[in-house]
Design a protein around this motif. Structure first.
Motif, PDB file in Angstrom:
ATOM      1  N   VAL A   7       0.828  -1.209   0.000  1.00  0.00           N
ATOM      2  CA  VAL A   7       0.000   0.000   0.000  1.00  0.00           C
ATOM      3  C   VAL A   7       0.864   1.260   0.000  1.00  0.00           C
ATOM      4  O   VAL A   7       0.681   2.170  -0.813  1.00  0.00           O
ATOM      5  CB  VAL A   7      -0.975   0.002   1.205  1.00  0.00           C
ATOM      6  CG1 VAL A   7      -1.873   1.237   1.171  1.00  0.00           C
ATOM      7  CG2 VAL A   7      -1.822  -1.271   1.204  1.00  0.00           C
ATOM      8  N   GLU A   8       1.846   1.329   0.879  1.00  0.00           N
ATOM      9  CA  GLU A   8       2.602   2.584   1.026  1.00  0.00           C
ATOM     10  C   GLU A   8       3.518   2.867  -0.165  1.00  0.00           C
ATOM     11  O   GLU A   8       3.887   4.019  -0.394  1.00  0.00           O
ATOM     12  CB  GLU A   8       3.365   2.629   2.358  1.00  0.00           C
ATOM     13  CG  GLU A   8       4.388   1.554   2.544  1.00  0.00           C
ATOM     14  CD  GLU A   8       4.979   1.559   3.967  1.00  0.00           C
ATOM     15  OE1 GLU A   8       4.206   1.486   4.938  1.00  0.00           O
ATOM     16  OE2 GLU A   8       6.206   1.636   4.086  1.00  0.00           O
ATOM     17  N   GLN A  33     -10.800  -2.582  -1.294  1.00  0.00           N
ATOM     18  CA  GLN A  33     -10.777  -3.172   0.052  1.00  0.00           C
ATOM     19  C   GLN A  33     -10.797  -4.696   0.020  1.00  0.00           C
ATOM     20  O   GLN A  33     -10.211  -5.341   0.885  1.00  0.00           O
ATOM     21  CB  GLN A  33     -11.967  -2.650   0.867  1.00  0.00           C
ATOM     22  CG  GLN A  33     -11.726  -1.259   1.454  1.00  0.00           C
ATOM     23  CD  GLN A  33     -12.731  -0.930   2.544  1.00  0.00           C
ATOM     24  OE1 GLN A  33     -13.933  -1.140   2.349  1.00  0.00           O
ATOM     25  NE2 GLN A  33     -12.264  -0.415   3.678  1.00  0.00           N
ATOM     26  N   GLU A  34     -11.488  -5.267  -0.976  1.00  0.00           N
ATOM     27  CA  GLU A  34     -11.522  -6.729  -1.039  1.00  0.00           C
ATOM     28  C   GLU A  34     -10.116  -7.310  -1.218  1.00  0.00           C
ATOM     29  O   GLU A  34      -9.738  -8.285  -0.568  1.00  0.00           O
ATOM     30  CB  GLU A  34     -12.427  -7.204  -2.191  1.00  0.00           C
ATOM     31  CG  GLU A  34     -13.894  -6.904  -1.944  1.00  0.00           C
ATOM     32  CD  GLU A  34     -14.809  -7.537  -2.984  1.00  0.00           C
ATOM     33  OE1 GLU A  34     -16.024  -7.364  -2.851  1.00  0.00           O
ATOM     34  OE2 GLU A  34     -14.314  -8.211  -3.912  1.00  0.00           O
ATOM     35  N   GLN A  35      -9.348  -6.689  -2.108  1.00  0.00           N
ATOM     36  CA  GLN A  35      -7.980  -7.183  -2.327  1.00  0.00           C
ATOM     37  C   GLN A  35      -7.106  -6.941  -1.095  1.00  0.00           C
ATOM     38  O   GLN A  35      -6.287  -7.790  -0.736  1.00  0.00           O
ATOM     39  CB  GLN A  35      -7.335  -6.527  -3.561  1.00  0.00           C
ATOM     40  CG  GLN A  35      -7.855  -7.018  -4.898  1.00  0.00           C
ATOM     41  CD  GLN A  35      -9.218  -6.451  -5.227  1.00  0.00           C
ATOM     42  OE1 GLN A  35      -9.532  -5.306  -4.890  1.00  0.00           O
ATOM     43  NE2 GLN A  35     -10.056  -7.252  -5.885  1.00  0.00           N
ATOM     44  N   LEU A  36      -7.288  -5.783  -0.458  1.00  0.00           N
ATOM     45  CA  LEU A  36      -6.467  -5.511   0.736  1.00  0.00           C
ATOM     46  C   LEU A  36      -6.813  -6.491   1.865  1.00  0.00           C
ATOM     47  O   LEU A  36      -5.920  -6.944   2.594  1.00  0.00           O
ATOM     48  CB  LEU A  36      -6.646  -4.062   1.199  1.00  0.00           C
ATOM     49  CG  LEU A  36      -6.160  -2.985   0.206  1.00  0.00           C
ATOM     50  CD1 LEU A  36      -6.208  -1.596   0.863  1.00  0.00           C
ATOM     51  CD2 LEU A  36      -4.763  -3.267  -0.333  1.00  0.00           C
ATOM     52  N   ALA A  37      -8.094  -6.831   2.006  1.00  0.00           N
ATOM     53  CA  ALA A  37      -8.476  -7.834   3.012  1.00  0.00           C
ATOM     54  C   ALA A  37      -7.838  -9.184   2.682  1.00  0.00           C
ATOM     55  O   ALA A  37      -7.315  -9.875   3.568  1.00  0.00           O
ATOM     56  CB  ALA A  37      -9.995  -7.970   3.086  1.00  0.00           C
ATOM     57  N   ASN A  46      -8.980  -1.271   8.038  1.00  0.00           N
ATOM     58  CA  ASN A  46     -10.375  -1.022   7.647  1.00  0.00           C
ATOM     59  C   ASN A  46     -10.879  -2.055   6.644  1.00  0.00           C
ATOM     60  O   ASN A  46     -12.051  -2.448   6.675  1.00  0.00           O
ATOM     61  CB  ASN A  46     -10.517   0.393   7.069  1.00  0.00           C
ATOM     62  CG  ASN A  46     -10.274   1.467   8.129  1.00  0.00           C
ATOM     63  OD1 ASN A  46     -10.335   1.183   9.331  1.00  0.00           O
ATOM     64  ND2 ASN A  46      -9.985   2.693   7.694  1.00  0.00           N
ATOM     65  N   ALA A  47      -9.999  -2.492   5.765  1.00  0.00           N
ATOM     66  CA  ALA A  47     -10.381  -3.531   4.796  1.00  0.00           C
ATOM     67  C   ALA A  47     -10.705  -4.838   5.507  1.00  0.00           C
ATOM     68  O   ALA A  47     -11.668  -5.538   5.160  1.00  0.00           O
ATOM     69  CB  ALA A  47      -9.253  -3.732   3.783  1.00  0.00           C
ATOM     70  N   MET A  48      -9.909  -5.183   6.532  1.00  0.00           N
ATOM     71  CA  MET A  48     -10.145  -6.428   7.276  1.00  0.00           C
ATOM     72  C   MET A  48     -11.518  -6.431   7.939  1.00  0.00           C
ATOM     73  O   MET A  48     -12.252  -7.423   7.854  1.00  0.00           O
ATOM     74  CB  MET A  48      -9.059  -6.630   8.343  1.00  0.00           C
ATOM     75  CG  MET A  48      -7.684  -6.964   7.778  1.00  0.00           C
ATOM     76  SD  MET A  48      -6.410  -6.968   9.067  1.00  0.00           S
ATOM     77  CE  MET A  48      -6.850  -8.478   9.950  1.00  0.00           C
ATOM     78  N   VAL A  49     -11.875  -5.322   8.604  1.00  0.00           N
ATOM     79  CA  VAL A  49     -13.170  -5.317   9.302  1.00  0.00           C
ATOM     80  C   VAL A  49     -14.326  -5.153   8.319  1.00  0.00           C
ATOM     81  O   VAL A  49     -15.447  -5.579   8.599  1.00  0.00           O
ATOM     82  CB  VAL A  49     -13.236  -4.260  10.434  1.00  0.00           C
ATOM     83  CG1 VAL A  49     -12.206  -4.591  11.518  1.00  0.00           C
ATOM     84  CG2 VAL A  49     -13.037  -2.856   9.913  1.00  0.00           C
TER      85      VAL A  49
END
Lengths: 331, 331
Positions: free
Chosen positions: A59-60, A71-75, A224-227
């Motif tokens: 991400v960074e 968010q789906e991919q980050l989760a 935030n993606a996880m939750v």
């Protein structure tokens, strides 16, 4: 060096049949220990509980945005998924999107733990692929960063730019030089730290907000993606998914092999890390549930809680033969 | 009350990742402790490690002979089998022979752990039966004794004549009044004793010879059946089967749920009982192998040994990431 303390008990009738001991630390955003059980300085391999740390460079670096990851991919990048269709369909689409294939993975093929997916393979006389591997989301993140950096294909090599970036982020947020690494089930390096270091890192994730800089922004987006997608972080029936849902997005959770568990608690800017020293998942699930109940974040009588603590043990006839209970130190 | 001692270690790279603690006792035929680790007076539920004790009434009552049971059936009566065809075919034939059916079992249906049997059920969209239950051999013995005694159908009730006979035999050979029981996975009562009591019982089985009276004759016949048919006691790939084969019939072995393990050593008239206190099978298998190597009965470099101690841990790519090793107390 304090000994591990009893954390979970298996009772059968009137007899205490088995006991799980462990270490746990709750840390605040300043890095101070709020509460500890056992030895906070115990050196641990956090295994998949460190996936959020391993996803920070994705991400960074700007790679996630360059490829339009949502968010789906980050989760999924933070997930130990069970290879259900909701996981593997998204991983395959992600691979496609970055111009990569299953052959580019270095995680190895793993039979899915999702019952439907596993039985479908058996009925079709098919072998599992690398995209079924519980870490294939993390590896999709590694491949995305590899492509973004124009780096070579051996992205799990400890000297590869992706792994170098992971180590730098890991040492920064744990607040200490890692004493070394082991090779994980998925062939990526897994860096060691203390339990205090992992709890400190989780408190960093808890306190992080977007706009506080690249690293904190990345941490906030991953958390935030996880939750937002608890079912992508593990899967239906699994502890991370069910307990995150039970807390309505107030806490991010992540298990790790050999009985690791972490919790990220944004509303209190607290991080929790725990390790059951014998490596048994039922002990880690019971202990993290007990700590979350103790902190007032999880309802003791929620069905998701009762699957992990104060849980009836039933036999092949459905007869209740005993119970899995948290030990007194966690009450 | 001594604490349990480290018995098995899981290493990943240079890091000790997990540890299993336990208690163990070696006992001679006089009931004296030859060697102990941890607390020999720890109260334990021996689970399936007590199946030989639960099979004593079947033989000493004359029921086994009245129905013409051979060594294969006696081995199955002591077994925690994996539901492979070699097990279930014999259990079904035994049921037939005594005029009973799967409906007469009280053990409950269990998915077989044998890969071929499990996958055949999945491919046929079939549900497992009670004869697949790992305890169906023990229950065939219970049903045989029930019929021999002309007793009622609820043979797992603690007050049933079959269970009363099991308790009498259990207390006799462990040398102590049982402090109570838990209900086992298969719904039969499982009586508690100390680790010393279980080791004493195993020494009785080790020293027993046919012609020394009904109980000793029964013990000798059961022990001899176990070593004659190691594949019926567990199954291909399993610790009991492979380690018994590796010792060429010199030692009878039996695992139990929640990390129990026993050994019966006729040539030295010794019995061994061990319990890993966290209930993890890999720890119990490593510890019993280490004790058998230490006693000079099992070769340290035998492939069956190397699957349980000093065992490389490999990941999804087959890369060696660590090892399972016995702790120093067992070397």
């Amino acid at each position: 060096m304090a000994n591990p303390v009893p954390m979970a008990e298996i009772w059968r009738g009137a007899f205490l049949e088995s006991v799980h001991h462990g270490h746990a630390v709750i840390c605040d955003e300043s890095g101070q220990i709020v509460q500890a059980w056992g030895d906070p300085h115990a050196v641990v391999l956090p295994r998949s509980s460190s996936k959020m740390l391993q996803a920070l460079p994705l991400v960074e670096s700007g790679a996630a945005d360059a490829f339009g990851l949502g968010q789906e991919q980050l989760a999924l990048a933070c997930a130990s998924h069970q290879g259900a269709a909701i996981h593997t369909d998204r991983v395959r689409a992600w691979l496609d999107h970055i111009g990569k294939s299953d052959d580019d993975f270095r995680c190895g093929a793993q039979e899915p733990s999702d019952k439907d997916a596993r039985e479908a393979l058996i009925r079709g006389f098919e072998q599992p692929c690398q995209y079924h591997n519980n870490c294939s989301g993390k590896h999709s993140g590694f491949l995305t960063l590899t492509r973004h950096l124009g780096a070579g294909p051996e992205y799990v090599d400890p000297s590869h730019p992706v792994q170098a970036a992971c180590l730098e982020a890991f040492e920064d947020v744990t607040g200490a030089t890692s004493p070394g690494f082991g090779i994980d089930g998925c062939s990526a390096p897994n860096h060691a730290t203390t339990l205090h270091g992992m709890a400190r890192a989780m408190a960093f994730f808890a306190a992080a907000e977007e706009g506080q800089g690249a690293r904190a922004s990345a941490a906030a987006r991953l958390r935030n993606a996880m939750v937002a997608y608890p079912e992508l972080v593990a899967g239906e029936g699994r502890a991370c998914t069910e307990l995150m849902r039970a807390m309505n997005g107030r806490v991010a959770l992540k298990t790790g092999a050999e009985a690791f568990f972490i919790a990220i608690i944004p509303e209190r800017k607290l991080g929790v890390a725990l390790k059951i020293t014998d490596g048994t998942t039922r002990g880690a699930e019971c202990a993290i549930a007990a700590i979350l109940v103790k902190l007032g974040l999880l309802e003791a009588d929620h069905p998701a809680t009762l699957k992990r603590m104060n849980t009836p043990i039933r036999n092949w006839n459905g007869i209740e033969t005993g119970a899995l209970r948290p030990a007194s130190a966690l009450l």
